[in-house]
Design an enzyme around this catalytic site. Structure first.
Site, PDB file in Angstrom:
ATOM      1  N   ASN A   1      82.831  81.822  63.152  1.00  0.00           N
ATOM      2  CA  ASN A   1      83.826  80.745  63.253  1.00  0.00           C
ATOM      3  C   ASN A   1      84.457  80.772  64.641  1.00  0.00           C
ATOM      4  OD1 ASN A   1      86.363  82.370  63.192  1.00  0.00           O
ATOM      5  ND2 ASN A   1      85.528  82.996  61.207  1.00  0.00           N
TER       6      ASN A   1
ATOM      7  N   ASP B   1      84.769  83.409  54.617  1.00  0.00           N
ATOM      8  CA  ASP B   1      84.982  83.446  53.162  1.00  0.00           C
ATOM      9  C   ASP B   1      83.713  83.838  52.417  1.00  0.00           C
ATOM     10  OD1 ASP B   1      87.743  82.697  53.033  1.00  0.00           O
ATOM     11  OD2 ASP B   1      87.110  80.742  53.828  1.00  0.00           O
TER      12      ASP B   1
ATOM     13  N   LYS C   1      63.119  88.027  60.776  1.00  0.00           N
ATOM     14  CA  LYS C   1      63.566  86.703  61.217  1.00  0.00           C
ATOM     15  C   LYS C   1      62.908  85.632  60.334  1.00  0.00           C
ATOM     16  CE  LYS C   1      63.561  83.588  65.136  1.00  0.00           C
ATOM     17  NZ  LYS C   1      62.914  83.241  66.390  1.00  0.00           N
TER      18      LYS C   1
ATOM     19  N   PRO D   1      85.121  89.937  50.346  1.00  0.00           N
ATOM     20  CA  PRO D   1      86.391  90.462  49.826  1.00  0.00           C
ATOM     21  C   PRO D   1      87.551  89.834  50.582  1.00  0.00           C
ATOM     22  CG  PRO D   1      85.320  92.073  51.263  1.00  0.00           C
ATOM     23  CD  PRO D   1      84.337  90.955  51.055  1.00  0.00           C
ATOM     24  N   ASP D   2      88.667  89.622  49.899  1.00  0.00           N
ATOM     25  CA  ASP D   2      89.881  89.149  50.574  1.00  0.00           C
ATOM     26  C   ASP D   2      90.641  90.389  51.047  1.00  0.00           C
ATOM     27  OD1 ASP D   2      92.529  88.263  51.173  1.00  0.00           O
ATOM     28  OD2 ASP D   2      92.016  86.380  50.170  1.00  0.00           O
ATOM     29  N   ILE D   3      90.601  90.602  52.344  1.00  0.00           N
ATOM     30  CA  ILE D   3      91.146  91.848  52.903  1.00  0.00           C
ATOM     31  C   ILE D   3      92.666  91.875  52.755  1.00  0.00           C
ATOM     32  CG2 ILE D   3      91.280  93.255  54.998  1.00  0.00           C
ATOM     33  CD1 ILE D   3      88.606  91.765  55.822  1.00  0.00           C
TER      34      ILE D   3
ATOM     35  N   PHE E   1      98.271  85.190  57.597  1.00  0.00           N
ATOM     36  CA  PHE E   1      98.265  83.883  58.257  1.00  0.00           C
ATOM     37  C   PHE E   1      97.673  82.869  57.296  1.00  0.00           C
ATOM     38  CE2 PHE E   1      99.402  83.916  62.785  1.00  0.00           C
ATOM     39  CZ  PHE E   1      99.693  85.252  62.934  1.00  0.00           C
TER      40      PHE E   1
ATOM     41  N   LYS F   1      99.948  80.329  48.804  1.00  0.00           N
ATOM     42  CA  LYS F   1      99.065  81.423  49.239  1.00  0.00           C
ATOM     43  C   LYS F   1      99.812  82.752  49.295  1.00  0.00           C
ATOM     44  CE  LYS F   1      95.842  80.185  51.907  1.00  0.00           C
ATOM     45  NZ  LYS F   1      95.140  79.609  53.059  1.00  0.00           N
TER      46      LYS F   1
ATOM     47  N   LYS G   1      98.364  85.858  47.218  1.00  0.00           N
ATOM     48  CA  LYS G   1      97.816  87.054  47.881  1.00  0.00           C
ATOM     49  C   LYS G   1      98.710  88.271  47.696  1.00  0.00           C
ATOM     50  CE  LYS G   1      94.878  84.654  50.942  1.00  0.00           C
ATOM     51  NZ  LYS G   1      93.622  84.973  51.608  1.00  0.00           N
TER      52      LYS G   1
HETATM   53  O1  C5P Z   1      92.654  82.386  52.034  1.00  0.00           O
HETATM   54  P1  C5P Z   1      92.795  82.192  53.501  1.00  0.00           P
HETATM   55  O2  C5P Z   1      91.545  82.488  54.254  1.00  0.00           O
HETATM   56  O3  C5P Z   1      93.392  80.871  53.890  1.00  0.00           O
HETATM   57  O4  C5P Z   1      93.882  83.279  53.902  1.00  0.00           O
HETATM   58  C1  C5P Z   1      94.223  83.523  55.235  1.00  0.00           C
HETATM   59  C2  C5P Z   1      94.823  84.898  55.373  1.00  0.00           C
HETATM   60  O5  C5P Z   1      94.084  85.840  54.611  1.00  0.00           O
HETATM   61  C3  C5P Z   1      94.748  85.391  56.796  1.00  0.00           C
HETATM   62  O6  C5P Z   1      95.838  86.282  56.987  1.00  0.00           O
HETATM   63  C4  C5P Z   1      93.419  86.118  56.829  1.00  0.00           C
HETATM   64  O7  C5P Z   1      93.392  87.111  57.837  1.00  0.00           O
HETATM   65  C5  C5P Z   1      93.381  86.737  55.448  1.00  0.00           C
HETATM   66  N1  C5P Z   1      92.036  86.866  54.877  1.00  0.00           N
HETATM   67  C6  C5P Z   1      91.503  88.111  54.669  1.00  0.00           C
HETATM   68  N2  C5P Z   1      90.269  88.239  54.084  1.00  0.00           N
HETATM   69  C7  C5P Z   1      89.575  87.149  53.702  1.00  0.00           C
HETATM   70  C8  C5P Z   1      90.121  85.874  53.911  1.00  0.00           C
HETATM   71  C9  C5P Z   1      91.346  85.763  54.506  1.00  0.00           C
HETATM   72  O8  C5P Z   1      92.139  89.101  55.026  1.00  0.00           O
HETATM   73  N3  C5P Z   1      88.404  87.306  53.148  1.00  0.00           N
END
Ligand code: C5P
Length: 397
Positions: free
Chosen positions: A209, A277, A287, A303-305, A323, A337, A341
């Site tokens: 991205n 995501d 390849k 994973p959502d860190i 963020f 959010k 979270k």
């Molecule tokens: O859900 P979204 O991507 O909008 O959330 C944004 C926030 O979550 C940011 O702080 C981003 O660094 C964190 N994030 C994360 N891991 C992910 C997706 C988002 O830590 N997989």
């Protein structure tokens, strides 16, 4: 705060406001400070070395190549034997030379050679201050951790009105006191994520991205300047490693999560990375070949860190900050959010097309906490970082 016994190296630049330095030296001496002065050649057109020497009760240094000065006190020693270097007035020219890293007179050489904190008080004509070159220099110096006080607005000596006055002596003394105060996050630990993640498809292709890492890196640098021990976990970016920060470079979201978990426990965690995501469900070891039907990619969620660390069962940081990059209904989405979270604050920003936020130098933030949303003006990303760190300091005080 007591300034008793503190050592200030005052660099006087060549501007009409140089006369205020005489008062500054007086007041600093009253407070028990030792003041040593360096004057640029232009400064001596505005104030005499004799006045500076009489008030500081010390020799005034003006020459880079003076045999007596070099034998008594070289520019390196001069730059190190102080607790703080104060540049007042900081002229447009001196700021430009500092930003460029020049060392073509004693003042600029001392500023390049020093390992001490530096505070500058700009003063110049309003047009000179507002010029893109001066503003770029200001941003460069701020990003390097130099404290910038003023300029104040008002009548200028040149007859124009606007921003460009040297701040008054009491304000300068207050800024000097703050600069000499103990670093407010000393003893604290912090984790910051920054940049994009790269999710491979095959050995040569990936999903990425547009995140530049500018905001996350600026936050890591600002936390370090405030005294925190900072680990920065960063995806691939062109940003240089911030000074005094431990940097872990990773590529994928899975690697970012592992590095974050390894950095725990910390007091403060800021998640500024733009984590992908999704990742490719299966990564081809060869390849993918052209020809025939184009391949179909299937995705698996990453994973959502932020959520993982914010809901950590044993090592949740005291302050978890996320963020939210949104393109519509920014505050509403970010408020939801924050709850989803489990973080303490969300910094919401509009990244819609045309905002220039992704990859750009500026950001418009809404800070969302349990009490609601607070709109910040559009600020440079380094200024967003400073403002956030001020908030963090207040929250942990
Ligand atoms: O859900 P979204 O991507 O909008 O959330 C944004 C926030 O979550 C940011 O702080 C981003 O660094 C964190 N994030 C994360 N891991 C992910 C997706 C988002 O830590 N997989």
């Amino acid at each position: 705060m007591s300034l008793q016994g503190r050592r200030i190296l005052l660099i006087v630049g060549g501007g009409i406001a140089a006369y205020k330095c005489l008062e500054l030296i007086r007041r600093l001496r009253d407070r028990g400070c030792a003041v040593r002065t360096v004057a640029t050649k232009a400064a001596t057109e505005f104030v005499t070395p004799l006045s500076l020497a009489s008030l500081s009760e010390d020799k005034v240094y003006t020459e880079l190549f003076s045999l007596t000065d070099e034998s008594e006190m070289g520019h390196i020693r001069l730059s190190r034997e102080a607790d703080l270097i104060v540049v007042a007035p900081a002229t447009a020219d001196l700021m430009a030379r500092m930003a460029a890293g020049m060392a073509n007179d004693l003042a600029s050489t001392v500023l390049l050679a020093t390992d001490k904190p530096v505070l500058i008080a700009p003063s110049m004509n309003v047009q000179m201050w507002q010029h893109a070159a001066t503003q770029a220099n200001r941003a460069t110096l701020a990003a390097r951790g130099i404290t910038i006080v003023g300029p104040a607005a008002g009548d200028l000596a040149c007859g124009e009105v606007g921003s460009g006055r040297l701040v008054e002596v009491p304000e300068l003394i207050q800024a000097i006191e703050t600069a000499l105060s103990p670093r407010p996050l000393a003893g604290r630990t912090a984790l910051v994520t920054s940049g994009p993640t790269w999710e491979p498809i095959d050995p040569v292709r990936l999903i990425a991205n547009r995140s530049s890492g500018k905001q996350g890196h600026a936050i890591a640098a600002a936390l370090a300047r405030a005294g925190a021990a900072v680990t920065l976990v960063s995806g691939p970016t062109a940003e240089p490693d911030p000074v005094g920060v431990t940097v872990q470079r990773i590529e994928t979201a899975a690697e970012m999560l592992a590095a974050c978990q390894q950095a725990l426990p910390v007091d403060i965690a800021v998640f500024a990375a733009a984590v992908a995501d999704w990742r490719a469900d299966t990564v081809s070891t060869q390849k993918l070949k052209k020809g025939g039907e184009p391949p179909t990619l299937t995705f698996a969620p990453n994973p959502d860190i932020l959520a993982t660390i914010a809901q950590h069962p044993t090592s949740r940081p005291r302050l978890v900050i996320g963020f939210a990059a949104e393109t519509e209904a920014v505050v509403e989405q970010a408020t939801a959010k924050r709850l989803r979270k489990g973080c303490d604050w969300i910094l919401a920003n509009d990244v819609g097309l045309g905002t220039g936020t992704f990859g750009g130098d500026a950001n418009t933030i809404h800070l969302i906490d349990a009490d609601g949303a607070e709109a910040w003006p559009r600020l440079a990303k380094v200024e967003v970082a400073t403002r956030l760190v001020d908030r963090i300091i207040a929250a942990l005080a």
